[in-house]
Scaffold this motif. Structure first.
Motif, mmCIF file in Angstrom:
data_model
loop_
_atom_site.group_PDB
_atom_site.id
_atom_site.type_symbol
_atom_site.label_atom_id
_atom_site.label_comp_id
_atom_site.label_asym_id
_atom_site.label_seq_id
_atom_site.Cartn_x
_atom_site.Cartn_y
_atom_site.Cartn_z
ATOM 1 N N LEU A 1 0.833 -1.193 0.000
ATOM 2 C CA LEU A 1 0.000 0.000 0.000
ATOM 3 C C LEU A 1 0.873 1.251 0.000
ATOM 4 N N ARG A 2 0.658 2.116 -0.987
ATOM 5 C CA ARG A 2 1.353 3.396 -1.055
ATOM 6 C C ARG A 2 0.539 4.452 -0.322
ATOM 7 N N ILE A 3 1.192 5.218 0.558
ATOM 8 C CA ILE A 3 0.535 6.337 1.227
ATOM 9 C C ILE A 3 0.774 7.577 0.388
ATOM 10 N N ASP A 4 -0.253 8.008 -0.316
ATOM 11 C CA ASP A 4 -0.130 9.182 -1.176
ATOM 12 C C ASP A 4 0.045 10.436 -0.321
ATOM 13 N N HIS A 5 0.957 11.316 -0.749
ATOM 14 C CA HIS A 5 1.266 12.557 -0.016
ATOM 15 C C HIS A 5 1.702 12.236 1.417
ATOM 16 N N PHE A 6 2.673 11.325 1.519
ATOM 17 C CA PHE A 6 3.184 10.894 2.825
ATOM 18 C C PHE A 6 3.654 12.067 3.677
ATOM 19 N N ARG A 7 4.179 13.119 3.032
ATOM 20 C CA ARG A 7 4.722 14.218 3.822
ATOM 21 C C ARG A 7 3.647 14.880 4.695
ATOM 22 N N GLY A 8 2.372 14.660 4.358
ATOM 23 C CA GLY A 8 1.291 15.171 5.180
ATOM 24 C C GLY A 8 1.213 14.514 6.545
ATOM 25 N N PHE A 9 1.889 13.376 6.748
ATOM 26 C CA PHE A 9 1.963 12.760 8.069
ATOM 27 C C PHE A 9 2.916 13.521 8.989
ATOM 28 N N GLU A 10 3.825 14.316 8.400
ATOM 29 C CA GLU A 10 4.733 15.139 9.211
ATOM 30 C C GLU A 10 4.199 16.555 9.350
ATOM 31 N N ALA A 11 3.779 17.132 8.220
ATOM 32 C CA ALA A 11 3.147 18.461 8.214
ATOM 33 C C ALA A 11 2.362 18.599 6.919
ATOM 34 N N ALA A 12 1.212 19.236 6.995
ATOM 35 C CA ALA A 12 0.342 19.405 5.829
ATOM 36 C C ALA A 12 0.133 20.889 5.552
ATOM 37 N N PRO B 1 -6.375 28.799 3.621
ATOM 38 C CA PRO B 1 -7.673 29.377 3.971
ATOM 39 C C PRO B 1 -8.709 29.044 2.897
ATOM 40 N N ALA B 2 -9.892 28.610 3.319
ATOM 41 C CA ALA B 2 -10.897 28.110 2.379
ATOM 42 C C ALA B 2 -11.291 29.146 1.339
ATOM 43 N N GLU B 3 -11.196 30.444 1.679
ATOM 44 C CA GLU B 3 -11.615 31.483 0.738
ATOM 45 C C GLU B 3 -10.580 31.751 -0.359
ATOM 46 N N GLU B 4 -9.370 31.191 -0.228
ATOM 47 C CA GLU B 4 -8.319 31.402 -1.233
ATOM 48 C C GLU B 4 -8.584 30.561 -2.478
ATOM 49 N N ASP B 5 -8.343 31.160 -3.655
ATOM 50 C CA ASP B 5 -8.563 30.456 -4.917
ATOM 51 C C ASP B 5 -7.392 29.577 -5.313
ATOM 52 N N THR B 6 -6.185 29.888 -4.813
ATOM 53 C CA THR B 6 -5.002 29.087 -5.116
ATOM 54 C C THR B 6 -4.375 28.603 -3.819
ATOM 55 N N ALA B 7 -3.293 27.829 -3.957
ATOM 56 C CA ALA B 7 -2.632 27.258 -2.780
ATOM 57 C C ALA B 7 -1.469 28.110 -2.284
ATOM 58 N N ILE B 8 -1.249 29.250 -2.869
ATOM 59 C CA ILE B 8 -0.054 30.036 -2.550
ATOM 60 C C ILE B 8 -0.034 30.484 -1.094
ATOM 61 N N ASN B 9 -1.150 30.983 -0.596
ATOM 62 C CA ASN B 9 -1.181 31.582 0.740
ATOM 63 C C ASN B 9 -1.583 30.584 1.819
ATOM 64 N N GLY B 10 -0.853 29.493 1.882
ATOM 65 C CA GLY B 10 -1.093 28.503 2.921
ATOM 66 C C GLY B 10 0.031 28.479 3.932
ATOM 67 N N LYS B 11 -0.016 27.521 4.852
ATOM 68 C CA LYS B 11 1.055 27.358 5.843
ATOM 69 C C LYS B 11 1.171 25.886 6.223
ATOM 70 N N TRP B 12 2.353 25.491 6.674
ATOM 71 C CA TRP B 12 2.574 24.128 7.113
ATOM 72 C C TRP B 12 2.088 23.957 8.545
ATOM 73 N N VAL B 13 1.321 22.896 8.793
ATOM 74 C CA VAL B 13 0.823 22.570 10.132
ATOM 75 C C VAL B 13 1.241 21.140 10.451
ATOM 76 N N THR B 14 1.916 20.945 11.561
ATOM 77 C CA THR B 14 2.481 19.636 11.880
ATOM 78 C C THR B 14 1.395 18.610 12.217
ATOM 79 N N ALA B 15 1.764 17.337 12.037
ATOM 80 C CA ALA B 15 0.858 16.213 12.299
ATOM 81 C C ALA B 15 1.613 15.145 13.090
ATOM 82 N N PRO B 16 0.909 14.332 13.874
ATOM 83 C CA PRO B 16 1.553 13.285 14.688
ATOM 84 C C PRO B 16 1.783 12.006 13.898
#
Length: 493
Positions: free
Chosen positions: A289-300, A304-319
């Motif tokens: 089984l491949r975990i797609d976007h594995f890096r999201g397990f460290e930080a995703a 903001p939902a109102e943004e039309d693109t992904a430019i203005n995001g931030k990294w949030v850590t995950a356990p």
């Protein structure tokens, strides 16, 4: 403990929908068995597919209506006819909503045949399936019934009582749609029956099935509707932040996927039960089984939902370490692969390596002139999976033809085979590498160009529709690939 990924192996990346045959997409019928035979006869021991879930209207297997349910469009109608539950001349002339809807209508008719003609053992097996899968199947069947009732609108647009899962409203709906729910459950029963029969056949032929689990789930899904606490939602059930990735190789604006983020605090308090249930469903289907976007397990990347693109995001850590530990403790024999592409930090690499997970190496990313490029074969560890390209890349021939002369020369200087045309030279490099597992997309084996790519990230139209024909697979192509399997010791023995 010996892993399935410790041996030198080779395999093919081909989604079920890309199999040849009648209808608008491939299915779990005879052509799937023919493909297993092709893999076995060529010395290949791995078949990698894309996720098997039920997609939305765009057809993407990475945005599904459930993280547990299978895609009914993959069900073989011929199998139902062979069982005697569907007349061979049956059709559904009143349906005009596309191939998938027509197939579901035929499966519904087969359910009537099943109810009147199946023996006691078959009826008992269906009952047991519904009992075993009730934790997700009950909610999923009701979700699909309601979604059909409300013209495929998102659950967030349903009447408030159903949107908020009022107990009385749900009870009334289950009573009103009792027969419909049974039919939807039967559809899932047939999907899992057909898949397990294929998996058993593949095992007899020495072929491992390699699946893919998207790290995120679709907002418009039974998962989110029925498990609101698992996700970061406001009191109205709406998303304030959505998932995606920042600008990278695939897109200068990043990718705004629009999936909800997880409430990791809640998941940790529950011992990651929701995730473990999800992995259990996939473990029943696949050997690897491949975990797609594995890096999201460290930080995703939270946007903001109102943004039309992904430019203005931030990294949030995950356990991710705690989650992976729970997965390995619960499923010690499951072989996992980390999709570690994109912006990969030392923390992500450490998480992958702490759990001894093989990462991915993409040869199309290798030739930028940097001798330390991690995608160059001379820099590989043995514990990795090498690809010429993935479902998100152009075909190798298409990729190469779109390069300038200088880039082409740099590739041939490294490979040392100016007389070997593309994509043969890149396939050869993958097979010769030290990577334990080499996976080649079917398009590259067939020497196909850009017109036959599976998906173009950041676009909606024209994706996920590619299919091959057996006439494209000449004896010369099979012999070339089989020779590489043997020469580079990738038979899996």
């Amino acid at each position: 403990m010996t892993s399935l990924l410790d041996k030198r192996r080779a395999g093919v990346l081909l989604h079920i929908t890309s199999l040849p045959g009648r209808g608008e997409c491939g299915d779990l019928g005879k052509e799937a068995y023919n493909f297993v035979n092709f893999l076995h006869d060529t010395g290949l021991s791995v078949w990698q597919t894309l996720p098997l879930g039920m997609p939305h209207g765009d057809g993407s297997p990475y945005q599904c209506l459930s993280s547990h349910a299978g895609n009914p469009a993959l069900i073989s109608i011929d199998w139902l006819v062979d069982k005697g539950w569907l007349n061979i001349n049956e059709h559904c002339g009143e349906c005009h909503a596309g191939h998938e809807f027509i197939k579901s209508c035929l499966i519904t008719k087969a359910f009537y045949g099943f109810q009147t003609m199946a023996d006691a053992d078959e009826l008992a097996a269906f009952f047991q399936f519904c009992q075993d899968k009730a934790s997700w199947l009950d909610d999923f069947s009701l979700f699909i019934a309601l979604r059909n009732l409300f013209a495929h609108k998102s659950w967030s647009q349903w009447p408030e009582a159903l949107k908020q899962r009022n107990a009385e409203a749900l009870s009334e709906a289950r009573h009103l749609f009792k027969d419909v729910l049974e039919s939807i459950k039967f559809e899932q029963y047939i999907f899992f029956r057909q898949w397990h029969e294929l998996k058993e056949y593949a095992g007899q032929k020495g072929v491992l099935l390699f699946g893919d689990i998207p790290i995120f789930v679709s907002y418009d899904s039974a998962d989110v509707w029925a498990n609101r606490d698992v996700f970061k939602l406001n009191k109205d059930g709406e998303m304030d932040v959505v998932a995606g990735v920042p600008p990278d190789y695939f897109s200068e604006y990043g990718q705004r996927w629009g999936n909800p983020h997880y409430d990791w605090g809640y998941l940790q308090k529950t011992g990651f039960k929701w995730w473990l249930d999800r992995i259990k469903s996939q473990y029943e289907l696949f050997d690897i089984l491949r975990i797609d976007h594995f890096r999201g397990f460290e930080a995703a990347w939270e946007i903001p939902a109102e943004e039309d693109t992904a430019i203005n995001g931030k990294w949030v850590t995950a356990p991710g370490g705690n989650l992976l530990r729970a997965i390995q403790n619960t499923f010690p024999l499951l072989s996992l692969v980390a999709e570690d592409l994109g912006i990969i930090t030392h923390e992500v690499e450490a998480l992958r390596d702490d759990f001894h997970l093989p990462g991915m190496k993409i040869l199309q990313f290798a030739f930028d002139g940097n001798p330390r490029n991690p995608y160059l074969p001379m820099n590989y560890p043995t514990n990795c999976v090498v690809y010429t390209g993935t479902h998100d890349n152009d075909t190798t021939l298409g990729w190469f033809e779109n390069l300038n002369d200088g880039d082409k020369q740099r590739i041939y200087d490294y490979l040392g085979w100016p007389s070997m045309p593309m994509p043969h030279s890149l396939i050869n490099a993958a097979m010769a590498s030290v990577a334990n597992l080499a996976i080649i997309p079917m398009q590259d084996i067939l020497l196909l160009g850009s017109a036959d790519r599976m998906n173009t990230p950041g676009t909606i139209d024209g994706n996920w529709r590619w299919r091959f024909e057996w006439s494209q697979l000449s004896n010369d192509k099979v012999s070339f690939f089989s020779h590489l399997v043997q020469m580079f010791g990738r038979s899996g023995n």
